[in-house]
Design a protein around this motif. Structure first.
Motif, PDB file in Angstrom:
ATOM      1  N   UNK A  38      72.578 -33.319  31.984  1.00 28.29           N
ATOM      2  CA  UNK A  38      72.881 -32.189  31.153  1.00 28.29           C
ATOM      3  C   UNK A  38      71.909 -31.263  30.797  1.00 28.29           C
ATOM      4  N   UNK A  39      70.671 -31.587  30.610  1.00 33.53           N
ATOM      5  CA  UNK A  39      69.695 -30.530  30.314  1.00 33.53           C
ATOM      6  C   UNK A  39      69.385 -29.793  31.703  1.00 33.53           C
ATOM      7  N   UNK A  40      69.597 -30.375  32.764  1.00 35.15           N
ATOM      8  CA  UNK A  40      69.443 -29.446  33.959  1.00 35.15           C
ATOM      9  C   UNK A  40      70.432 -28.331  33.955  1.00 35.15           C
ATOM     10  N   UNK A  41      71.656 -28.773  33.784  1.00 39.30           N
ATOM     11  CA  UNK A  41      72.563 -27.943  33.671  1.00 39.30           C
ATOM     12  C   UNK A  41      72.605 -26.822  32.656  1.00 39.30           C
ATOM     13  N   UNK A  42      72.127 -27.356  31.261  1.00 37.06           N
ATOM     14  CA  UNK A  42      71.983 -26.345  30.279  1.00 37.06           C
ATOM     15  C   UNK A  42      70.915 -25.274  30.642  1.00 37.06           C
ATOM     16  N   UNK A  43      69.890 -25.930  31.152  1.00 42.54           N
ATOM     17  CA  UNK A  43      68.877 -24.868  31.450  1.00 42.54           C
ATOM     18  C   UNK A  43      69.072 -23.713  32.538  1.00 42.54           C
ATOM     19  N   UNK A  44      70.159 -24.340  33.643  1.00 48.25           N
ATOM     20  CA  UNK A  44      70.652 -23.497  34.430  1.00 48.25           C
ATOM     21  C   UNK A  44      71.463 -22.244  33.821  1.00 48.25           C
ATOM     22  N   UNK A  45      72.446 -22.753  32.908  1.00 47.36           N
ATOM     23  CA  UNK A  45      73.328 -21.695  32.327  1.00 47.36           C
ATOM     24  C   UNK A  45      72.609 -20.936  31.451  1.00 47.36           C
ATOM     25  N   UNK A  46      71.411 -21.239  30.599  1.00 48.15           N
ATOM     26  CA  UNK A  46      70.635 -20.463  29.727  1.00 48.15           C
ATOM     27  C   UNK A  46      69.858 -19.386  30.630  1.00 48.15           C
ATOM     28  N   UNK A  47      69.490 -19.756  31.818  1.00 46.07           N
ATOM     29  CA  UNK A  47      68.663 -19.041  32.665  1.00 46.07           C
ATOM     30  C   UNK A  47      69.572 -17.899  33.143  1.00 46.07           C
ATOM     31  N   UNK A  48      70.825 -18.162  33.722  1.00 47.45           N
ATOM     32  CA  UNK A  48      71.777 -17.257  34.041  1.00 47.45           C
ATOM     33  C   UNK A  48      72.158 -16.209  32.986  1.00 47.45           C
TER      34      UNK A  48
ATOM     35  N   UNK B 222      71.731 -36.006  25.840  1.00 46.72           N
ATOM     36  CA  UNK B 222      72.530 -35.583  26.839  1.00 46.72           C
ATOM     37  C   UNK B 222      73.854 -35.114  25.952  1.00 46.72           C
ATOM     38  N   UNK B 223      74.233 -35.601  24.830  1.00 49.37           N
ATOM     39  CA  UNK B 223      75.253 -34.976  23.820  1.00 49.37           C
ATOM     40  C   UNK B 223      74.965 -33.677  23.304  1.00 49.37           C
ATOM     41  N   UNK B 224      73.688 -33.456  22.864  1.00 50.35           N
ATOM     42  CA  UNK B 224      73.313 -32.189  22.438  1.00 50.35           C
ATOM     43  C   UNK B 224      73.413 -31.054  23.513  1.00 50.35           C
ATOM     44  N   UNK B 225      72.780 -31.485  24.532  1.00 50.50           N
ATOM     45  CA  UNK B 225      72.702 -30.621  25.618  1.00 50.50           C
ATOM     46  C   UNK B 225      74.262 -30.163  25.892  1.00 50.50           C
ATOM     47  N   UNK B 226      75.084 -31.084  26.063  1.00 56.91           N
ATOM     48  CA  UNK B 226      76.233 -30.864  26.399  1.00 56.91           C
ATOM     49  C   UNK B 226      77.259 -30.192  25.440  1.00 56.91           C
ATOM     50  N   UNK B 227      76.701 -30.336  24.008  1.00 57.90           N
ATOM     51  CA  UNK B 227      77.572 -29.414  23.236  1.00 57.90           C
ATOM     52  C   UNK B 227      77.127 -27.839  23.282  1.00 57.90           C
ATOM     53  N   UNK B 228      75.952 -27.871  23.487  1.00 58.15           N
ATOM     54  CA  UNK B 228      75.359 -26.648  24.083  1.00 58.15           C
ATOM     55  C   UNK B 228      76.146 -25.813  25.009  1.00 58.15           C
ATOM     56  N   UNK B 229      76.296 -26.577  26.120  1.00 57.81           N
ATOM     57  CA  UNK B 229      76.876 -26.220  27.276  1.00 57.81           C
ATOM     58  C   UNK B 229      78.396 -25.704  26.973  1.00 57.81           C
ATOM     59  N   UNK B 230      78.889 -26.388  26.192  1.00 56.00           N
ATOM     60  CA  UNK B 230      80.336 -26.001  25.746  1.00 56.00           C
ATOM     61  C   UNK B 230      80.361 -24.817  25.040  1.00 56.00           C
ATOM     62  N   UNK B 231      79.393 -24.598  23.988  1.00 55.57           N
ATOM     63  CA  UNK B 231      79.186 -23.416  23.311  1.00 55.57           C
ATOM     64  C   UNK B 231      79.162 -22.169  24.244  1.00 55.57           C
TER      65      UNK B 231
END
Lengths: 64, 245
Positions: A38-48, B222-231
Protein backbone atom coordinates in the motif's frame (compact mmCIF):
# COMPACT_ATOMS: atom_id res chain seq x y z
CA UNK A 1 12.66 -38.36 22.55
CA UNK A 2 10.62 -37.43 25.58
CA UNK A 3 10.20 -33.89 24.30
CA UNK A 4 8.65 -35.17 21.06
CA UNK A 5 6.30 -37.71 22.64
CA UNK A 6 5.22 -35.35 25.44
CA UNK A 7 4.24 -38.26 27.69
CA UNK A 8 2.02 -39.66 24.96
CA UNK A 9 0.25 -36.36 24.33
CA UNK A 10 2.61 -35.28 21.56
CA UNK A 11 -0.07 -35.66 18.93
CA UNK A 12 -2.07 -32.94 20.67
CA UNK A 13 0.63 -30.64 22.04
CA UNK A 14 2.81 -30.22 18.95
CA UNK A 15 -0.02 -29.45 16.50
CA UNK A 16 -1.13 -26.74 18.95
CA UNK A 17 2.26 -25.06 18.89
CA UNK A 18 2.73 -25.56 15.15
CA UNK A 19 -0.70 -24.08 14.42
CA UNK A 20 0.11 -21.08 16.63
CA UNK A 21 3.37 -20.57 14.75
CA UNK A 22 1.76 -20.94 11.32
CA UNK A 23 -1.15 -18.58 12.07
CA UNK A 24 0.90 -15.90 13.80
CA UNK A 25 3.78 -15.91 11.31
CA UNK A 26 1.26 -16.02 8.47
CA UNK A 27 -0.64 -13.02 9.79
CA UNK A 28 2.62 -11.16 10.28
CA UNK A 29 3.73 -11.92 6.71
CA UNK A 30 0.40 -10.85 5.22
CA UNK A 31 0.39 -7.65 7.29
CA UNK A 32 3.97 -6.74 6.36
CA UNK A 33 3.21 -7.34 2.68
CA UNK A 34 0.00 -5.30 2.91
CA UNK A 35 1.73 -2.33 4.50
CA UNK A 36 4.64 -2.35 2.05
CA UNK A 37 2.40 -2.80 -0.98
CA UNK A 38 0.00 0.00 0.00
CA UNK A 39 2.77 2.45 0.87
CA UNK A 40 4.61 1.69 -2.37
CA UNK A 41 1.44 2.26 -4.39
CA UNK A 42 0.77 5.52 -2.51
CA UNK A 43 4.30 6.76 -3.20
CA UNK A 44 3.89 5.89 -6.87
CA UNK A 45 0.60 7.80 -7.15
CA UNK A 46 1.96 10.80 -5.25
CA UNK A 47 5.03 10.93 -7.48
CA UNK A 48 2.81 10.76 -10.59
CA UNK A 49 0.74 13.65 -9.23
CA UNK A 50 3.71 15.90 -8.46
CA UNK A 51 5.30 15.05 -11.84
CA UNK A 52 2.08 15.94 -13.61
CA UNK A 53 1.77 19.19 -11.67
CA UNK A 54 5.37 20.04 -12.47
CA UNK A 55 4.90 19.40 -16.20
CA UNK A 56 1.63 21.38 -16.40
CA UNK A 57 3.20 24.27 -14.50
CA UNK A 58 6.13 24.43 -16.91
CA UNK A 59 3.84 24.48 -19.90
CA UNK A 60 1.80 27.32 -18.39
CA UNK A 61 -1.43 25.40 -17.67
CA UNK A 62 -3.00 24.68 -14.28
CA UNK A 63 -3.31 21.04 -13.20
CA UNK A 64 -6.95 21.15 -11.99
CA UNK B 1 -6.84 11.05 22.55
CA UNK B 2 -6.67 14.01 20.20
CA UNK B 3 -2.93 13.56 19.95
CA UNK B 4 -3.64 10.43 17.93
CA UNK B 5 -6.32 12.01 15.74
CA UNK B 6 -3.80 13.15 13.17
CA UNK B 7 -2.81 10.13 11.06
CA UNK B 8 0.64 11.56 10.34
CA UNK B 9 1.40 11.99 14.03
CA UNK B 10 -0.01 8.55 14.78
CA UNK B 11 2.25 7.04 12.13
CA UNK B 12 5.30 8.83 13.50
CA UNK B 13 4.63 7.56 17.03
CA UNK B 14 3.74 4.08 15.79
CA UNK B 15 6.85 3.78 13.63
CA UNK B 16 9.04 4.94 16.51
CA UNK B 17 7.56 2.38 18.88
CA UNK B 18 7.50 -0.43 16.32
CA UNK B 19 11.03 -1.87 16.63
CA UNK B 20 10.79 -1.92 20.43
CA UNK B 21 7.43 -3.67 20.38
CA UNK B 22 8.70 -6.21 17.87
CA UNK B 23 11.88 -6.93 19.85
CA UNK B 24 10.07 -7.21 23.19
CA UNK B 25 7.42 -9.43 21.67
CA UNK B 26 10.02 -11.79 20.22
CA UNK B 27 11.89 -11.85 23.53
CA UNK B 28 8.79 -12.54 25.57
CA UNK B 29 7.57 -15.24 23.19
CA UNK B 30 11.01 -16.83 23.09
CA UNK B 31 11.30 -16.93 26.87
CA UNK B 32 7.68 -18.06 27.14
CA UNK B 33 8.25 -20.96 24.73
CA UNK B 34 11.38 -22.03 26.59
CA UNK B 35 9.55 -22.18 29.91
CA UNK B 36 6.39 -23.60 28.37
CA UNK B 37 8.05 -26.50 26.58
CA UNK B 38 11.19 -27.21 28.59
CA UNK B 39 11.45 -25.48 31.96
CA UNK B 40 8.06 -26.06 33.55
CA UNK B 41 6.58 -29.18 35.14
CA UNK B 42 3.92 -31.50 33.83
CA UNK B 43 0.58 -31.41 35.57
CA UNK B 44 -0.10 -34.17 38.13
CA UNK B 45 -3.46 -34.89 36.50
CA UNK B 46 -3.06 -33.76 32.89
CA UNK B 47 0.57 -34.69 32.32
CA UNK B 48 2.34 -32.98 29.44
CA UNK B 49 -0.93 -32.05 27.76
CA UNK B 50 -1.08 -29.09 30.15
CA UNK B 51 1.48 -27.43 27.88
CA UNK B 52 -1.34 -26.69 25.45
CA UNK B 53 -2.56 -24.23 28.09
CA UNK B 54 0.35 -21.90 27.27
CA UNK B 55 -1.10 -21.36 23.79
CA UNK B 56 -4.79 -21.83 24.54
CA UNK B 57 -5.22 -19.42 27.47
CA UNK B 58 -3.21 -16.45 26.10
CA UNK B 59 -5.04 -16.72 22.78
CA UNK B 60 -8.38 -16.77 24.62
CA UNK B 61 -7.38 -13.64 26.54
CA UNK B 62 -6.29 -11.96 23.30
CA UNK B 63 -9.50 -12.96 21.51
CA UNK B 64 -11.48 -11.16 24.18
CA UNK B 65 -9.06 -8.25 24.46
CA UNK B 66 -9.15 -7.61 20.71
CA UNK B 67 -12.93 -7.67 20.66
CA UNK B 68 -13.05 -5.18 23.53
CA UNK B 69 -10.63 -2.96 21.61
CA UNK B 70 -12.80 -3.38 18.53
CA UNK B 71 -15.90 -2.31 20.49
CA UNK B 72 -14.02 0.70 21.87
CA UNK B 73 -12.83 1.76 18.39
CA UNK B 74 -16.36 1.28 17.06
CA UNK B 75 -17.92 3.40 19.81
CA UNK B 76 -15.29 6.12 19.26
CA UNK B 77 -16.01 6.06 15.55
CA UNK B 78 -19.78 6.26 15.93
CA UNK B 79 -19.91 8.80 18.78
CA UNK B 80 -17.00 11.13 18.04
CA UNK B 81 -16.38 10.32 14.36
CA UNK B 82 -12.69 9.99 15.24
CA UNK B 83 -10.87 9.58 11.90
CA UNK B 84 -8.51 6.84 12.99
CA UNK B 85 -11.01 4.79 14.96
CA UNK B 86 -12.48 3.02 11.91
CA UNK B 87 -9.04 2.17 10.57
CA UNK B 88 -7.79 0.82 13.89
CA UNK B 89 -10.93 -1.30 14.24
CA UNK B 90 -10.42 -2.81 10.79
CA UNK B 91 -6.77 -3.41 11.67
CA UNK B 92 -7.70 -5.15 14.92
CA UNK B 93 -10.38 -7.56 13.70
CA UNK B 94 -8.16 -10.06 11.81
CA UNK B 95 -5.81 -10.39 14.79
CA UNK B 96 -8.68 -11.09 17.14
CA UNK B 97 -10.12 -13.62 14.70
CA UNK B 98 -6.79 -15.44 14.44
CA UNK B 99 -6.41 -15.62 18.22
CA UNK B 100 -10.00 -16.81 18.69
CA UNK B 101 -9.53 -19.50 16.04
CA UNK B 102 -6.29 -20.57 17.72
CA UNK B 103 -8.10 -20.74 21.06
CA UNK B 104 -10.90 -22.89 19.63
CA UNK B 105 -8.60 -25.35 17.83
CA UNK B 106 -6.10 -25.71 20.67
CA UNK B 107 -9.07 -26.11 22.99
CA UNK B 108 -10.25 -29.05 20.90
CA UNK B 109 -6.74 -30.51 20.88
CA UNK B 110 -6.70 -30.24 24.66
CA UNK B 111 -10.28 -31.42 25.12
CA UNK B 112 -9.90 -34.63 23.15
CA UNK B 113 -7.32 -36.25 25.48
CA UNK B 114 -8.69 -34.66 28.67
CA UNK B 115 -12.47 -34.72 28.20
CA UNK B 116 -12.69 -37.41 25.55
CA UNK B 117 -14.33 -35.06 23.06
CA UNK B 118 -13.22 -32.52 20.45
CA UNK B 119 -16.22 -30.32 21.18
CA UNK B 120 -19.10 -29.73 23.57
CA UNK B 121 -21.90 -27.23 23.33
CA UNK B 122 -21.16 -25.83 26.75
CA UNK B 123 -21.48 -22.12 27.51
CA UNK B 124 -17.80 -21.21 27.34
CA UNK B 125 -17.06 -23.01 24.07
CA UNK B 126 -20.29 -21.88 22.43
CA UNK B 127 -19.82 -18.23 23.36
CA UNK B 128 -16.22 -18.32 22.07
CA UNK B 129 -17.47 -19.78 18.79
CA UNK B 130 -20.00 -16.94 18.59
CA UNK B 131 -17.13 -14.51 19.19
CA UNK B 132 -15.32 -15.99 16.18
CA UNK B 133 -18.42 -15.56 14.01
CA UNK B 134 -18.77 -11.96 15.22
CA UNK B 135 -15.23 -11.25 14.04
CA UNK B 136 -15.98 -12.77 10.64
CA UNK B 137 -19.21 -10.77 10.43
CA UNK B 138 -17.39 -7.57 11.27
CA UNK B 139 -14.75 -8.17 8.60
CA UNK B 140 -17.35 -9.09 5.99
CA UNK B 141 -19.53 -6.05 6.74
CA UNK B 142 -16.72 -3.51 6.73
CA UNK B 143 -15.68 -4.70 3.26
CA UNK B 144 -19.17 -5.16 1.84
CA UNK B 145 -19.85 -1.66 0.55
CA UNK B 146 -18.29 0.30 -2.31
CA UNK B 147 -18.39 3.34 -0.06
CA UNK B 148 -16.06 2.39 2.82
CA UNK B 149 -17.73 4.73 5.32
CA UNK B 150 -21.02 2.84 5.03
CA UNK B 151 -19.19 -0.40 5.70
CA UNK B 152 -17.46 1.09 8.73
CA UNK B 153 -20.75 2.25 10.25
CA UNK B 154 -22.52 -1.09 9.83
CA UNK B 155 -19.53 -3.01 11.12
CA UNK B 156 -19.14 -0.68 14.09
CA UNK B 157 -22.77 -1.23 15.07
CA UNK B 158 -22.29 -5.01 14.83
CA UNK B 159 -19.18 -4.79 17.00
CA UNK B 160 -21.03 -2.84 19.69
CA UNK B 161 -24.11 -5.06 19.67
CA UNK B 162 -21.88 -8.13 19.90
CA UNK B 163 -19.92 -6.77 22.85
CA UNK B 164 -22.48 -8.24 25.26
CA UNK B 165 -20.87 -11.60 24.38
CA UNK B 166 -17.59 -10.69 26.10
CA UNK B 167 -18.86 -10.66 29.71
CA UNK B 168 -20.94 -13.74 28.83
CA UNK B 169 -17.72 -15.55 27.88
CA UNK B 170 -15.98 -14.41 31.04
CA UNK B 171 -18.79 -15.40 33.43
CA UNK B 172 -20.07 -18.42 31.47
CA UNK B 173 -18.18 -20.87 33.69
CA UNK B 174 -19.88 -19.37 36.75
CA UNK B 175 -23.39 -18.85 35.38
CA UNK B 176 -23.82 -22.29 33.79
CA UNK B 177 -22.77 -25.85 34.55
CA UNK B 178 -19.93 -26.08 32.07
CA UNK B 179 -17.55 -28.77 31.00
CA UNK B 180 -14.91 -26.05 30.74
CA UNK B 181 -13.15 -25.46 34.03
CA UNK B 182 -13.74 -22.27 36.07
CA UNK B 183 -11.26 -19.40 36.27
CA UNK B 184 -7.85 -20.22 37.72
CA UNK B 185 -5.97 -16.98 37.12
CA UNK B 186 -8.21 -13.92 37.04
CA UNK B 187 -10.39 -14.53 40.03
CA UNK B 188 -11.01 -13.08 43.48
CA UNK B 189 -8.38 -14.36 45.88
CA UNK B 190 -5.65 -14.42 43.24
CA UNK B 191 -4.40 -17.09 40.89
CA UNK B 192 -4.91 -20.71 41.87
CA UNK B 193 -2.20 -21.82 39.46
CA UNK B 194 1.32 -22.76 40.57
CA UNK B 195 4.02 -20.10 39.99
CA UNK B 196 6.08 -22.48 37.84
CA UNK B 197 3.14 -22.60 35.45
CA UNK B 198 2.05 -18.99 35.91
CA UNK B 199 5.40 -17.72 34.63
CA UNK B 200 5.28 -19.22 31.13
CA UNK B 201 1.59 -18.39 30.96
CA UNK B 202 2.22 -14.70 31.65
CA UNK B 203 5.29 -14.58 29.37
CA UNK B 204 3.23 -15.98 26.50
CA UNK B 205 0.37 -13.59 27.32
CA UNK B 206 2.69 -10.57 27.27
CA UNK B 207 4.28 -11.83 24.04
CA UNK B 208 0.87 -12.23 22.40
CA UNK B 209 -0.19 -8.77 23.57
CA UNK B 210 2.92 -7.10 22.14
CA UNK B 211 2.48 -9.13 18.94
CA UNK B 212 -0.99 -7.60 18.64
CA UNK B 213 0.49 -4.09 18.77
CA UNK B 214 3.04 -5.03 16.11
CA UNK B 215 0.34 -6.32 13.76
CA UNK B 216 -1.94 -3.37 14.61
CA UNK B 217 0.73 -0.89 13.52
CA UNK B 218 1.43 -2.78 10.29
CA UNK B 219 -2.24 -3.02 9.37
CA UNK B 220 -2.91 0.60 10.41
CA UNK B 221 -0.12 1.72 8.06
CA UNK B 222 -1.77 -0.19 5.23
CA UNK B 223 -5.24 1.22 6.07
CA UNK B 224 -3.96 4.81 6.20
CA UNK B 225 -2.08 4.43 2.90
CA UNK B 226 -5.12 2.85 1.24
CA UNK B 227 -7.37 5.67 2.45
CA UNK B 228 -4.97 8.19 0.90
CA UNK B 229 -4.88 6.18 -2.35
CA UNK B 230 -8.68 6.28 -2.48
CA UNK B 231 -8.62 10.07 -1.98
CA UNK B 232 -6.12 10.56 -4.81
CA UNK B 233 -8.07 8.29 -7.15
CA UNK B 234 -11.35 10.08 -6.31
CA UNK B 235 -9.69 13.43 -7.11
CA UNK B 236 -8.41 12.04 -10.42
CA UNK B 237 -11.85 10.76 -11.37
CA UNK B 238 -13.42 14.12 -10.53
CA UNK B 239 -10.75 16.05 -12.42
CA UNK B 240 -11.20 13.78 -15.47
CA UNK B 241 -14.98 14.29 -15.27
CA UNK B 242 -14.57 18.09 -15.22
CA UNK B 243 -12.06 17.89 -18.08
CA UNK B 244 -14.61 16.16 -20.30
CA UNK B 245 -17.23 18.82 -19.59
Amino acid sequence: MALFSMGGYGGYVWPSYVLALVLMVGLLAVSVYGARHAEKELARLQKLRTDRRGRDHLSGESAE
Amino acid sequence: MHRFANPARFLRMANAAFPWLAALSALSLGAGLYFALAASPADYQQGESVRIMYIHVPSAWMGMFCYSALAMFSATSLIWKHPLADLLGRATAPVGAVFTLLCLVTGSLWGKPMWGTWWAWDARLTSMLILFFLYLGYMALSNAFDDPTRGYRSAAILALVGFVNVPVIKWSVDWWNTLHQPASVMKLGGPAIDPTMLLPLLLMAVGFQLYYFVILILRARAEIAEAKIRTIRMAQVQAAGQGEQ
